[in-house]
Design a protein around this motif. Sequence first.
Motif, mmCIF file in Angstrom:
data_model
loop_
_atom_site.group_PDB
_atom_site.id
_atom_site.type_symbol
_atom_site.label_atom_id
_atom_site.label_comp_id
_atom_site.label_asym_id
_atom_site.label_seq_id
_atom_site.Cartn_x
_atom_site.Cartn_y
_atom_site.Cartn_z
ATOM 1 N N LYS A 87 51.591 42.139 33.170
ATOM 2 C CA LYS A 87 50.473 41.853 34.412
ATOM 3 C C LYS A 87 50.542 42.688 35.444
ATOM 4 O O LYS A 87 49.728 42.684 36.140
ATOM 5 C CB LYS A 87 51.040 40.402 34.696
ATOM 6 N N LYS B 78 48.883 45.234 37.394
ATOM 7 C CA LYS B 78 49.146 46.035 36.710
ATOM 8 C C LYS B 78 48.407 47.597 36.127
ATOM 9 O O LYS B 78 47.452 47.715 36.169
ATOM 10 C CB LYS B 78 49.255 46.216 34.657
ATOM 11 N N PHE C 115 46.107 40.263 40.700
ATOM 12 C CA PHE C 115 46.501 39.470 39.487
ATOM 13 C C PHE C 115 46.369 37.706 40.092
ATOM 14 O O PHE C 115 46.965 37.548 40.938
ATOM 15 C CB PHE C 115 48.447 40.578 39.459
ATOM 16 N N ASN C 116 47.098 37.779 38.531
ATOM 17 C CA ASN C 116 47.272 36.067 39.110
ATOM 18 C C ASN C 116 47.962 34.833 40.318
ATOM 19 O O ASN C 116 49.431 35.942 40.086
ATOM 20 C CB ASN C 116 47.537 35.379 37.339
#
Length: 269
Positions: free
Chosen positions: A172, A190, A86-87
Motif C-alpha cells: 500500500k 504506493k 493512503f489509508n
Amino acid sequence: MEQKLIAIDLDGTTLNENSQITPKTKEVLTKATAAGHIVSIVTGRPNRISENYYDFLGLKSPMINFNGAVGHIPHQTWDKEYALTFNRDIAFEILAAKEQLGIKVVAAEGKNMALADVPNTVIDDFFPVTLKANEVLNKINLQENPSAMTMLVDKLQLPKTVSALEENFGDKINVGVWGGPNPILELSPKGVNKAHGVKFLADTFKIDRKNILAFGDEHNDAEMIDYAGWGVVMQNGTDKLKVLANDITPLTNKEDGLAHYLEEYLKLA
C-alpha cells in the motif's frame, strides 16, 4: 529554443546549505520564466514549508509536494489539482506499534493537514516543536487519509524498522529513507514518486518529454531524473543518482550550481 518544463528539487538543489535561495538563483529562475519556460518546484517537502520559496521566486506555476503525491497551484483553487493518499488506518497501526518499531516521532500530513504524535526539536520546522490539542496525531484528529507520513526513528533500529514497515504495508505504501544526518523515514502512496508529478505537469502544459529538464540531488529524485528528457544531478548529489544523470552540475548547491548550469543551458546570460 522550445519551451522547457524545468522541475527543481528544493533541498540540496535549489536551496543552499542554509536552506536559502540566493539572489543569483532567483535571478536565473526569473529569467527562465521570462524566456517562456515553466519553472516548477517538485519537492518532498509539505506545502506548508515550501510555499515560502514559491512566493520568494514569484512563481505562478503548479507546485508538486510530498514527492509527487500532491499537485496544486498555491493560494488558489485549481480544477486540475490532485492529492493522492493512503489509508489512515496505516497511521493508527504504526502509532500502536511505535515502541517496538523504534519510532520516536510520527507525523501524518496532507495539503491542509499536519499532525504529529509528540513535539520534537530535532529538525527545525519539519516536525512541530509545540502541538495544540487539534494538532496531535490521534483517531479524533486524523479524519482524512494522509498523502505522506514522516517518522523519526532510532538510528540503530533503522534497517529493522524499514523491513517491518515494508513487510506489513509494502503493498500500500513506499518506504523512503532520507539522506542526511537524521534517521528519517517517509511513507508515500504506493507507486507515487516525483516522476508522477513531473509527468502530470508535462501533460498539463503539453510539453514533450524531451523538453523536461529536471534537477535533483537525492534518492527521492531518482525517478524524476530518470523520467526527464534531460536529468541533471547536482555536484553534491549522491553517487547512486549521478549514475542516472544526463549531466552533472560543475558546481554544488553551495555555489549556485543550479543557477550557473541553467543560465548556460538556456543561454540566459
